[in-house]
Design a protein around this motif. Structure first.
Motif, PDB file in Angstrom:
ATOM      1  N   MET A  38       0.783  -1.303   0.147  1.00  0.00           N
ATOM      2  CA  MET A  38      -0.077   0.021   0.071  1.00  0.00           C
ATOM      3  C   MET A  38       0.923   1.132   0.200  1.00  0.00           C
ATOM      4  O   MET A  38       1.343   1.561   0.960  1.00  0.00           O
ATOM      5  CB  MET A  38      -0.859  -0.034   1.318  1.00  0.00           C
ATOM      6  N   PRO A  39       1.053   1.983  -0.884  1.00  0.00           N
ATOM      7  CA  PRO A  39       1.526   3.285  -1.085  1.00  0.00           C
ATOM      8  C   PRO A  39       0.689   4.293  -0.478  1.00  0.00           C
ATOM      9  O   PRO A  39      -0.864   4.039  -0.278  1.00  0.00           O
ATOM     10  CB  PRO A  39       1.692   3.670  -2.623  1.00  0.00           C
ATOM     11  N   LYS A  40       1.292   5.331   0.307  1.00  0.00           N
ATOM     12  CA  LYS A  40       0.229   6.057   1.171  1.00  0.00           C
ATOM     13  C   LYS A  40       1.108   7.587   1.139  1.00  0.00           C
ATOM     14  O   LYS A  40       2.256   7.475   1.022  1.00  0.00           O
ATOM     15  CB  LYS A  40       0.028   5.724   2.382  1.00  0.00           C
ATOM     16  N   VAL A  41       0.199   8.752   1.432  1.00  0.00           N
ATOM     17  CA  VAL A  41       0.729   9.966   1.275  1.00  0.00           C
ATOM     18  C   VAL A  41      -0.116  10.965   2.434  1.00  0.00           C
ATOM     19  O   VAL A  41      -1.232  10.469   2.499  1.00  0.00           O
ATOM     20  CB  VAL A  41       0.772  10.603   0.024  1.00  0.00           C
ATOM     21  N   GLY A  42       0.509  11.772   2.991  1.00  0.00           N
ATOM     22  CA  GLY A  42      -0.360  12.530   3.845  1.00  0.00           C
ATOM     23  C   GLY A  42       0.518  13.599   4.651  1.00  0.00           C
ATOM     24  O   GLY A  42       1.449  13.867   3.837  1.00  0.00           O
ATOM     25  N   PHE A  43       0.130  14.016   5.729  1.00  0.00           N
ATOM     26  CA  PHE A  43       1.009  15.154   6.368  1.00  0.00           C
ATOM     27  C   PHE A  43       1.085  15.016   7.895  1.00  0.00           C
ATOM     28  O   PHE A  43       0.328  14.337   8.707  1.00  0.00           O
ATOM     29  CB  PHE A  43       0.075  16.453   6.210  1.00  0.00           C
ATOM     30  N   ASN A  44       1.997  15.533   8.454  1.00  0.00           N
ATOM     31  CA  ASN A  44       2.310  15.580   9.935  1.00  0.00           C
ATOM     32  C   ASN A  44       1.997  16.874  10.619  1.00  0.00           C
ATOM     33  O   ASN A  44       2.258  18.011   9.831  1.00  0.00           O
ATOM     34  CB  ASN A  44       3.954  15.189  10.308  1.00  0.00           C
ATOM     35  N   ILE A  45       1.672  16.787  11.907  1.00  0.00           N
ATOM     36  CA  ILE A  45       1.596  17.798  12.898  1.00  0.00           C
ATOM     37  C   ILE A  45       2.726  17.607  13.827  1.00  0.00           C
ATOM     38  O   ILE A  45       2.453  16.701  14.723  1.00  0.00           O
ATOM     39  CB  ILE A  45       0.232  18.019  13.283  1.00  0.00           C
ATOM     40  N   ALA A  46       3.975  18.093  13.854  1.00  0.00           N
ATOM     41  CA  ALA A  46       4.975  17.561  14.494  1.00  0.00           C
ATOM     42  C   ALA A  46       5.316  18.748  15.765  1.00  0.00           C
ATOM     43  O   ALA A  46       5.272  19.964  15.405  1.00  0.00           O
ATOM     44  CB  ALA A  46       6.171  17.449  13.651  1.00  0.00           C
ATOM     45  N   ASP A  47       6.176  18.158  16.659  1.00  0.00           N
ATOM     46  CA  ASP A  47       6.512  19.136  17.761  1.00  0.00           C
ATOM     47  C   ASP A  47       7.663  18.252  18.509  1.00  0.00           C
ATOM     48  O   ASP A  47       7.794  17.114  18.095  1.00  0.00           O
ATOM     49  CB  ASP A  47       5.309  19.352  18.724  1.00  0.00           C
ATOM     50  N   VAL A  48       8.204  19.089  19.420  1.00  0.00           N
ATOM     51  CA  VAL A  48       9.399  18.404  20.280  1.00  0.00           C
ATOM     52  C   VAL A  48       9.070  18.669  21.778  1.00  0.00           C
ATOM     53  O   VAL A  48       8.729  19.867  21.991  1.00  0.00           O
ATOM     54  CB  VAL A  48      10.524  18.811  20.029  1.00  0.00           C
ATOM     55  N   THR A  49       8.537  17.747  22.593  1.00  0.00           N
ATOM     56  CA  THR A  49       8.208  18.120  23.846  1.00  0.00           C
ATOM     57  C   THR A  49       8.955  18.648  24.655  1.00  0.00           C
ATOM     58  O   THR A  49      10.299  18.843  24.646  1.00  0.00           O
ATOM     59  CB  THR A  49       7.808  16.621  24.671  1.00  0.00           C
ATOM     60  N   ASP A  50       8.532  19.595  25.620  1.00  0.00           N
ATOM     61  CA  ASP A  50       9.627  20.300  26.634  1.00  0.00           C
ATOM     62  C   ASP A  50      10.241  21.521  25.903  1.00  0.00           C
ATOM     63  O   ASP A  50      10.986  21.996  26.657  1.00  0.00           O
ATOM     64  CB  ASP A  50      10.346  19.347  27.492  1.00  0.00           C
ATOM     65  N   TRP A  51      10.072  21.655  24.659  1.00  0.00           N
ATOM     66  CA  TRP A  51      10.858  22.908  24.139  1.00  0.00           C
ATOM     67  C   TRP A  51      10.284  24.077  24.144  1.00  0.00           C
ATOM     68  O   TRP A  51      10.476  25.162  23.592  1.00  0.00           O
ATOM     69  CB  TRP A  51      11.244  22.330  22.526  1.00  0.00           C
ATOM     70  N   GLY A  52       8.784  23.963  24.247  1.00  0.00           N
ATOM     71  CA  GLY A  52       7.944  25.181  24.403  1.00  0.00           C
ATOM     72  C   GLY A  52       7.750  25.753  23.020  1.00  0.00           C
ATOM     73  O   GLY A  52       7.769  27.176  22.682  1.00  0.00           O
ATOM     74  N   GLY A  53       7.790  25.048  21.736  1.00  0.00           N
ATOM     75  CA  GLY A  53       7.756  25.516  20.590  1.00  0.00           C
ATOM     76  C   GLY A  53       6.406  25.533  19.676  1.00  0.00           C
ATOM     77  O   GLY A  53       5.328  25.055  20.285  1.00  0.00           O
ATOM     78  N   ASP A  54       6.645  25.824  18.511  1.00  0.00           N
ATOM     79  CA  ASP A  54       5.155  25.764  17.676  1.00  0.00           C
ATOM     80  C   ASP A  54       5.643  24.384  16.805  1.00  0.00           C
ATOM     81  O   ASP A  54       6.411  23.992  16.659  1.00  0.00           O
ATOM     82  CB  ASP A  54       5.157  26.953  16.776  1.00  0.00           C
ATOM     83  N   VAL A  55       4.378  24.099  16.322  1.00  0.00           N
ATOM     84  CA  VAL A  55       4.433  22.847  15.460  1.00  0.00           C
ATOM     85  C   VAL A  55       4.987  23.108  14.080  1.00  0.00           C
ATOM     86  O   VAL A  55       4.873  24.185  13.839  1.00  0.00           O
ATOM     87  CB  VAL A  55       3.083  22.275  15.469  1.00  0.00           C
ATOM     88  N   ARG A  56       5.437  22.010  13.507  1.00  0.00           N
ATOM     89  CA  ARG A  56       5.934  22.114  12.178  1.00  0.00           C
ATOM     90  C   ARG A  56       4.973  21.082  11.320  1.00  0.00           C
ATOM     91  O   ARG A  56       4.829  20.040  11.631  1.00  0.00           O
ATOM     92  CB  ARG A  56       7.257  21.458  12.075  1.00  0.00           C
ATOM     93  N   PHE A  57       4.423  21.807  10.173  1.00  0.00           N
ATOM     94  CA  PHE A  57       3.691  20.962   9.390  1.00  0.00           C
ATOM     95  C   PHE A  57       4.513  20.385   8.268  1.00  0.00           C
ATOM     96  O   PHE A  57       5.567  21.190   7.442  1.00  0.00           O
ATOM     97  CB  PHE A  57       2.539  21.783   8.557  1.00  0.00           C
ATOM     98  N   GLY A  58       4.458  19.126   8.004  1.00  0.00           N
ATOM     99  CA  GLY A  58       5.340  18.366   7.158  1.00  0.00           C
ATOM    100  C   GLY A  58       4.654  17.354   6.387  1.00  0.00           C
ATOM    101  O   GLY A  58       3.702  17.009   6.461  1.00  0.00           O
ATOM    102  N   LEU A  59       5.531  16.697   5.255  1.00  0.00           N
ATOM    103  CA  LEU A  59       5.072  15.742   4.512  1.00  0.00           C
ATOM    104  C   LEU A  59       5.149  14.465   5.077  1.00  0.00           C
ATOM    105  O   LEU A  59       6.203  14.222   5.831  1.00  0.00           O
ATOM    106  CB  LEU A  59       5.712  15.703   3.121  1.00  0.00           C
ATOM    107  N   ALA A  60       4.440  13.372   4.899  1.00  0.00           N
ATOM    108  CA  ALA A  60       4.718  11.846   5.324  1.00  0.00           C
ATOM    109  C   ALA A  60       4.272  11.042   3.882  1.00  0.00           C
ATOM    110  O   ALA A  60       3.121  11.410   3.429  1.00  0.00           O
ATOM    111  CB  ALA A  60       3.703  11.481   6.479  1.00  0.00           C
ATOM    112  N   LEU A  61       5.136  10.466   3.422  1.00  0.00           N
ATOM    113  CA  LEU A  61       5.182   9.737   2.054  1.00  0.00           C
ATOM    114  C   LEU A  61       6.057   8.405   2.271  1.00  0.00           C
ATOM    115  O   LEU A  61       7.084   8.366   2.750  1.00  0.00           O
ATOM    116  CB  LEU A  61       5.695  10.657   1.107  1.00  0.00           C
ATOM    117  N   GLY A  62       5.231   7.386   1.869  1.00  0.00           N
ATOM    118  CA  GLY A  62       5.994   6.127   1.687  1.00  0.00           C
ATOM    119  C   GLY A  62       5.085   4.719   1.477  1.00  0.00           C
ATOM    120  O   GLY A  62       4.117   4.897   0.607  1.00  0.00           O
TER     121      GLY A  62
END
Length: 216
Positions: A38-62
């Motif tokens: 199954m090929p698939k594609v989508g997106f991420n809403i990513a962050d790093v815990t305890d860094w107090g930052g904003d999320v990064r929107f990114g690609l997910a593909l595989g």
């Protein structure tokens, strides 16, 4: 003679019933043990815990390779290019730091069928860091490169990024015909960085993908 005919008839009926049962079992096993890709594609809403930052929107593909073991359980392994990271501040809130971390994630999952088309999934995911690009802005100056190289310019820290990331994915998916809609959360298990700066941060990623199944 009648007894011999009755015995012969009984044996014939028994052998026929046994043969039909074997064919039924074979067909059932063939239906339940089915490989797919199954090929698939989508997106991420990513962050790093305890860094107090904003999320990064990114690609997910595989893609995903799986095998349905029986009517309730499916096993799968995937290869996913995943853009992760965050935007935060460094040392004080006037210093902006954008951290872009791209991984090749390899989730190994167990799927549990809970209703027609609906599955709950859990597994373990190693991730290999393939791109580490950070931008640090301090007092009008701009530094770009890997996180370790960027922080070298400040002489404040010796931190760098881990080359391997471990996480535990939890997912729910729904299949409509050949289309599979998947929503998952990847819970980071190890620190994103080493060194003295924010070394407690873990990857935290919500991922949404759409895939199309091909039976093998």
């Amino acid at each position: 003679m009648k007894k011999i005919l009755m015995i012969a008839l009984l044996l014939a009926v028994t052998i026929n019933a046994f043969s039909q049962r074997r064919r039924t079992v074979r067909r059932s096993y063939a239906r339940s043990s089915q490989w797919y890709i199954m090929p698939k594609v989508g997106f991420n809403i990513a962050d790093v815990t305890d860094w107090g930052g904003d999320v990064r929107f990114g690609l997910a593909l595989g893609g995903e390779l799986g095998c349905r073991v029986n009517q309730l359980i499916t096993l799968s392994g995937s290869f996913i290019y995943s853009q992760q990271g965050t935007t935060t501040w460094y040392n004080n809130e006037k210093n902006n730091l954008s951290v872009h971390l791209d991984y090749i994630n390899l989730p190994f999952m167990v799927h549990f069928s809970v209703a027609p088309g609906l599955q709950l999934k859990v597994g373990l995911q190693p991730g290999i860091l393939v791109n580490d690009n950070s931008i640090l802005k301090i007092g009008g100056r701009r530094y770009e490169g890997s996180l370790g190289k960027v922080l070298e310019n400040t002489s404040w820290d010796d931190a760098g990024t881990q080359s391997v990331d471990w996480s535990m994915p939890f997912a729910v998916s729904y299949q409509y015909r050949k289309w599979v809609f998947d929503a998952r959360y990847n819970l980071g298990l190890n620190n994103v960085t080493y060194g003295t700066w924010t070394n407690s941060g873990h990857n935290s990623v919500f991922q949404f993908t759409v895939g199309y199944k091909f039976s093998l």
